[in-house]
Motif scaffolding. Sequence first.
Motif, PDB file in Angstrom:
ATOM      1  N   LYS A 374     -64.045   9.998   6.222  1.00 34.46           N
ATOM      2  CA  LYS A 374     -63.307  10.816   7.186  1.00 34.46           C
ATOM      3  C   LYS A 374     -61.800  10.561   7.129  1.00 34.46           C
ATOM      4  CE  LYS A 374     -63.730   7.695  11.165  1.00 34.46           C
ATOM      5  NZ  LYS A 374     -64.197   7.575  12.575  1.00 34.46           N
ATOM      6  N   GLU A 375     -61.387   9.398   6.607  1.00 33.42           N
ATOM      7  CA  GLU A 375     -59.953   9.109   6.503  1.00 33.42           C
ATOM      8  C   GLU A 375     -59.272  10.002   5.465  1.00 33.42           C
ATOM      9  OE1 GLU A 375     -58.204   7.185   8.549  1.00 33.42           O
ATOM     10  OE2 GLU A 375     -60.124   7.028   9.601  1.00 33.42           O
ATOM     11  N   ASN A 376     -60.052  10.564   4.562  1.00 32.20           N
ATOM     12  CA  ASN A 376     -59.483  11.468   3.563  1.00 32.20           C
ATOM     13  C   ASN A 376     -59.453  12.927   4.036  1.00 32.20           C
ATOM     14  OD1 ASN A 376     -59.067   9.427   1.707  1.00 32.20           O
ATOM     15  ND2 ASN A 376     -61.089   9.677   0.757  1.00 32.20           N
ATOM     16  N   ARG A 377     -60.167  13.224   5.125  1.00 26.57           N
ATOM     17  CA  ARG A 377     -60.228  14.606   5.613  1.00 26.57           C
ATOM     18  C   ARG A 377     -58.944  14.962   6.346  1.00 26.57           C
ATOM     19  NH1 ARG A 377     -65.792  13.435   6.880  1.00 26.57           N
ATOM     20  NH2 ARG A 377     -65.288  13.113   9.078  1.00 26.57           N
ATOM     21  N   MET A 378     -58.243  15.980   5.829  1.00 26.93           N
ATOM     22  CA  MET A 378     -56.984  16.379   6.467  1.00 26.93           C
ATOM     23  C   MET A 378     -56.592  17.776   6.026  1.00 26.93           C
ATOM     24  SD  MET A 378     -54.348  13.896   4.352  1.00 26.93           S
ATOM     25  CE  MET A 378     -55.459  12.505   4.151  1.00 26.93           C
ATOM     26  N   GLU A 379     -55.802  18.438   6.876  1.00 27.80           N
ATOM     27  CA  GLU A 379     -55.251  19.768   6.593  1.00 27.80           C
ATOM     28  C   GLU A 379     -53.764  19.730   6.898  1.00 27.80           C
ATOM     29  OE1 GLU A 379     -56.615  22.706   5.599  1.00 27.80           O
ATOM     30  OE2 GLU A 379     -58.701  22.037   5.438  1.00 27.80           O
ATOM     31  N   ILE A 380     -52.939  19.861   5.867  1.00 23.51           N
ATOM     32  CA  ILE A 380     -51.485  19.901   6.043  1.00 23.51           C
ATOM     33  C   ILE A 380     -51.025  21.330   5.786  1.00 23.51           C
ATOM     34  CG2 ILE A 380     -49.262  18.974   5.307  1.00 23.51           C
ATOM     35  CD1 ILE A 380     -51.089  16.917   6.634  1.00 23.51           C
ATOM     36  N   ASP A 381     -50.333  21.929   6.752  1.00 19.53           N
ATOM     37  CA  ASP A 381     -50.005  23.356   6.682  1.00 19.53           C
ATOM     38  C   ASP A 381     -49.140  23.704   5.476  1.00 19.53           C
ATOM     39  OD1 ASP A 381     -51.414  23.872   9.023  1.00 19.53           O
ATOM     40  OD2 ASP A 381     -49.678  23.437  10.292  1.00 19.53           O
ATOM     41  N   PHE A 382     -48.094  22.899   5.237  1.00 25.31           N
ATOM     42  CA  PHE A 382     -47.186  23.187   4.117  1.00 25.31           C
ATOM     43  C   PHE A 382     -46.682  21.882   3.518  1.00 25.31           C
ATOM     44  CE2 PHE A 382     -46.640  26.836   7.006  1.00 25.31           C
ATOM     45  CZ  PHE A 382     -46.957  27.873   6.146  1.00 25.31           C
ATOM     46  N   LEU A 383     -46.391  21.932   2.231  1.00 23.99           N
ATOM     47  CA  LEU A 383     -45.714  20.837   1.523  1.00 23.99           C
ATOM     48  C   LEU A 383     -44.490  21.421   0.826  1.00 23.99           C
ATOM     49  CD1 LEU A 383     -48.847  19.284  -0.223  1.00 23.99           C
ATOM     50  CD2 LEU A 383     -47.692  18.328   1.771  1.00 23.99           C
ATOM     51  N   PRO A 397     -44.408  16.687   4.125  1.00 23.81           N
ATOM     52  CA  PRO A 397     -45.512  17.431   4.744  1.00 23.81           C
ATOM     53  C   PRO A 397     -45.011  18.104   6.023  1.00 23.81           C
ATOM     54  CG  PRO A 397     -45.728  15.090   5.219  1.00 23.81           C
ATOM     55  CD  PRO A 397     -44.503  15.236   4.351  1.00 23.81           C
ATOM     56  N   ILE A 398     -45.512  19.296   6.281  1.00 23.84           N
ATOM     57  CA  ILE A 398     -45.084  20.067   7.455  1.00 23.84           C
ATOM     58  C   ILE A 398     -46.308  20.539   8.226  1.00 23.84           C
ATOM     59  CG2 ILE A 398     -43.906  22.156   8.252  1.00 23.84           C
ATOM     60  CD1 ILE A 398     -42.176  22.031   5.759  1.00 23.84           C
ATOM     61  N   GLU A 399     -46.323  20.268   9.516  1.00 21.82           N
ATOM     62  CA  GLU A 399     -47.342  20.785  10.412  1.00 21.82           C
ATOM     63  C   GLU A 399     -46.685  21.768  11.377  1.00 21.82           C
ATOM     64  OE1 GLU A 399     -51.228  19.012  11.075  1.00 21.82           O
ATOM     65  OE2 GLU A 399     -50.510  20.334   9.493  1.00 21.82           O
ATOM     66  N   TYR A 406     -50.874  19.177  21.460  1.00 22.15           N
ATOM     67  CA  TYR A 406     -51.461  19.171  20.124  1.00 22.15           C
ATOM     68  C   TYR A 406     -51.650  17.744  19.635  1.00 22.15           C
ATOM     69  CZ  TYR A 406     -46.434  18.754  19.099  1.00 22.15           C
ATOM     70  OH  TYR A 406     -45.115  18.370  19.091  1.00 22.15           O
ATOM     71  N   THR A 407     -52.493  17.599  18.618  1.00 17.12           N
ATOM     72  CA  THR A 407     -52.714  16.304  17.980  1.00 17.12           C
ATOM     73  C   THR A 407     -52.122  16.332  16.575  1.00 17.12           C
ATOM     74  OG1 THR A 407     -54.866  17.009  17.120  1.00 17.12           O
ATOM     75  CG2 THR A 407     -54.824  15.933  19.287  1.00 17.12           C
ATOM     76  N   LEU A 408     -51.905  15.152  16.023  1.00 14.88           N
ATOM     77  CA  LEU A 408     -51.286  15.025  14.691  1.00 14.88           C
ATOM     78  C   LEU A 408     -52.136  14.150  13.777  1.00 14.88           C
ATOM     79  CD1 LEU A 408     -47.553  14.529  15.766  1.00 14.88           C
ATOM     80  CD2 LEU A 408     -48.610  16.606  14.873  1.00 14.88           C
ATOM     81  N   THR A 409     -53.433  14.297  13.886  1.00 18.62           N
ATOM     82  CA  THR A 409     -54.348  13.454  13.109  1.00 18.62           C
ATOM     83  C   THR A 409     -54.106  13.593  11.608  1.00 18.62           C
ATOM     84  OG1 THR A 409     -56.010  13.714  14.847  1.00 18.62           O
ATOM     85  CG2 THR A 409     -56.757  12.874  12.726  1.00 18.62           C
ATOM     86  N   SER A 410     -53.998  14.828  11.124  1.00 17.87           N
ATOM     87  CA  SER A 410     -53.889  15.054   9.680  1.00 17.87           C
ATOM     88  C   SER A 410     -52.595  14.500   9.108  1.00 17.87           C
ATOM     89  CB  SER A 410     -54.004  16.549   9.377  1.00 17.87           C
ATOM     90  OG  SER A 410     -55.338  16.982   9.454  1.00 17.87           O
ATOM     91  N   ILE A 411     -51.479  14.762   9.779  1.00 19.82           N
ATOM     92  CA  ILE A 411     -50.203  14.333   9.196  1.00 19.82           C
ATOM     93  C   ILE A 411     -50.083  12.812   9.213  1.00 19.82           C
ATOM     94  CG2 ILE A 411     -48.721  14.403  11.277  1.00 19.82           C
ATOM     95  CD1 ILE A 411     -46.630  15.835   9.458  1.00 19.82           C
ATOM     96  N   ARG A 412     -50.703  12.172  10.197  1.00 20.62           N
ATOM     97  CA  ARG A 412     -50.676  10.703  10.228  1.00 20.62           C
ATOM     98  C   ARG A 412     -51.550  10.132   9.109  1.00 20.62           C
ATOM     99  NH1 ARG A 412     -50.732  11.094  16.447  1.00 20.62           N
ATOM    100  NH2 ARG A 412     -48.534  10.774  16.956  1.00 20.62           N
ATOM    101  N   LYS A 413     -52.700  10.739   8.876  1.00 26.57           N
ATOM    102  CA  LYS A 413     -53.528  10.313   7.744  1.00 26.57           C
ATOM    103  C   LYS A 413     -52.775  10.499   6.428  1.00 26.57           C
ATOM    104  CE  LYS A 413     -58.150  11.391   9.608  1.00 26.57           C
ATOM    105  NZ  LYS A 413     -59.325  12.276   9.424  1.00 26.57           N
ATOM    106  N   CYS A 414     -52.083  11.627   6.310  1.00 27.86           N
ATOM    107  CA  CYS A 414     -51.333  11.923   5.093  1.00 27.86           C
ATOM    108  C   CYS A 414     -50.247  10.879   4.848  1.00 27.86           C
ATOM    109  CB  CYS A 414     -50.730  13.324   5.195  1.00 27.86           C
ATOM    110  SG  CYS A 414     -49.921  13.901   3.697  1.00 27.86           S
ATOM    111  N   ILE A 415     -49.545  10.508   5.904  1.00 25.85           N
ATOM    112  CA  ILE A 415     -48.483   9.505   5.784  1.00 25.85           C
ATOM    113  C   ILE A 415     -49.075   8.162   5.344  1.00 25.85           C
ATOM    114  CG2 ILE A 415     -46.791   8.167   7.098  1.00 25.85           C
ATOM    115  CD1 ILE A 415     -46.426  10.711   8.847  1.00 25.85           C
ATOM    116  N   ASP A 416     -50.181   7.779   5.938  1.00 32.17           N
ATOM    117  CA  ASP A 416     -50.807   6.488   5.588  1.00 32.17           C
ATOM    118  C   ASP A 416     -51.287   6.475   4.138  1.00 32.17           C
ATOM    119  OD1 ASP A 416     -50.358   5.545   8.115  1.00 32.17           O
ATOM    120  OD2 ASP A 416     -52.372   6.017   8.865  1.00 32.17           O
ATOM    121  N   LYS A 417     -51.877   7.571   3.694  1.00 28.22           N
ATOM    122  CA  LYS A 417     -52.504   7.592   2.364  1.00 28.22           C
ATOM    123  C   LYS A 417     -51.501   7.828   1.242  1.00 28.22           C
ATOM    124  CE  LYS A 417     -56.287   9.846  -0.188  1.00 28.22           C
ATOM    125  NZ  LYS A 417     -56.959   8.591  -0.570  1.00 28.22           N
ATOM    126  N   TYR A 418     -50.458   8.633   1.505  1.00 25.02           N
ATOM    127  CA  TYR A 418     -49.565   9.052   0.422  1.00 25.02           C
ATOM    128  C   TYR A 418     -48.110   8.648   0.663  1.00 25.02           C
ATOM    129  CZ  TYR A 418     -53.518  11.967  -0.979  1.00 25.02           C
ATOM    130  OH  TYR A 418     -54.761  12.409  -1.377  1.00 25.02           O
TER     131      TYR A 418
END
Length: 450
Positions: A374-383, A397-399, A406-418
């Motif tokens: 689940k830590e890899n599951r994410m949707e980032i609107d634009f790069l 990354p842009i949300e 609103y929540t920022l689950t995806s962008i925080r996962k993206c920052i941690d992973k990449y």
Amino acid sequence: MRRKIYDKLLAWKKNSNGASALMIEGARRVGKSYIVEEFARKEYDSYILINFSQAPDDVKEWFEVYLEDIDKLLFNLQLHYNKRLTSRHSLIIFDEVQDCPRAREAIKFLVADGRYDYIETGSLISVKSKVKGINIPSEEDTLEMYPMDFEEFLWALGNDMMFPYFSECLKKLSPVGQAIHRKAMDLFRLYMVIGGMPQAVQEYIDTKDFDKLEIVKRRILNLYRNDIRKYADNDELRVTAIFDGIPGQLQKHERKFKLSSLGSDARMRDYENSFLWLDDAKIVNCCYNTTEPSVGLRLNDERTTLKCYMGDTGLLLSHAFDENGKVPAEIYQKIMLDKLEVNAGMLMENVVAQMLVANGHKLYFYSNSDRENKENRMEIDFLIAKSKITNKHNISPIEVKSGKNYTLTSIRKCIDKYKEFLSTPYVLHTSDIKTVNGIVYLPIYMTELL
């Protein structure tokens, strides 16, 4: 209508000095003909405008008959249009040049002749039927023209003070301030519902009448439909299906275009050319999934998964709410008052795509539906990539958030992973500027400053 492309025309005239022609591409009704004729009137001693959608057959035939006799061709044009041209101080405009492919091919010889400058304008320039059998001249520089961006829209309303102030706020990451922000959001919502097509903007300025505005936008949408019927060849039905399906697809949470909505047996291999046709016609902006938000977004794009945005958000609104053939004025008013709950996110994301494209960005998003982790599951609107690429930290990354909660689950996962790949992460929202935990929150109207 003041347009930013005018400065690019000036730069081309100075730098080219007759060594190349200029092709201006864009969707129908974005203002190509207007701005080029305005440029010709102000920057040259004289000019000839040849509108190939209206030019008589005789004029078109001259580009077939006299390619080996440039003197005769140029003399005939001056005689027919009753305009005297002077060497190195005159311009010839090939308007709607897609309707006379041989004139475009003639650019090679006309530029070599060197007497005059040449600007071509066209829609559907990349459509196969418009380039079949001709040699595209290498002596042709290209500019793409888009609907008016938010700053140009403000200029049309007589407001040229806001964006210099926004730019300073962005540099310092300092808040705009409650009063100015509220006014800016009101104007931005007005921009969303009107859109950036110059005729629509002018109609609103002249009348302040949403019903009359809707008539103008409806004409443009009908023009697009006619182009699909006329030029999409054997793909007409598929292109129409995609075009009609855009609002419904963007209304979905993930915005991704589901081909299954067009038919249970629909496959990307069958529809890819149809998406490309709409993209080439500049009717839509395609946004492709990238498998990794690293330095080479294009190297990692995955073309079977995409989002399909309308090229103009005002047209999207008219396209989406057309059950009775027009958008009721009440819909316009609800959006401007931020009272329309359904589709608000769709419009916000579409207008961000529109402004990013106008600012020179290719559109990419990141989607990972990993079922095991689940830590890899994410949707980032634009790069988006930085203008100057370095060894690390190139991609932002842009949300896009249309609501206040609103929540920022995806962008925080993206920052941690990449994190080694990422530059500044942005959240575009309806509130003022702030920075929290390395994420920059920007008012959505500042998108084109990225």
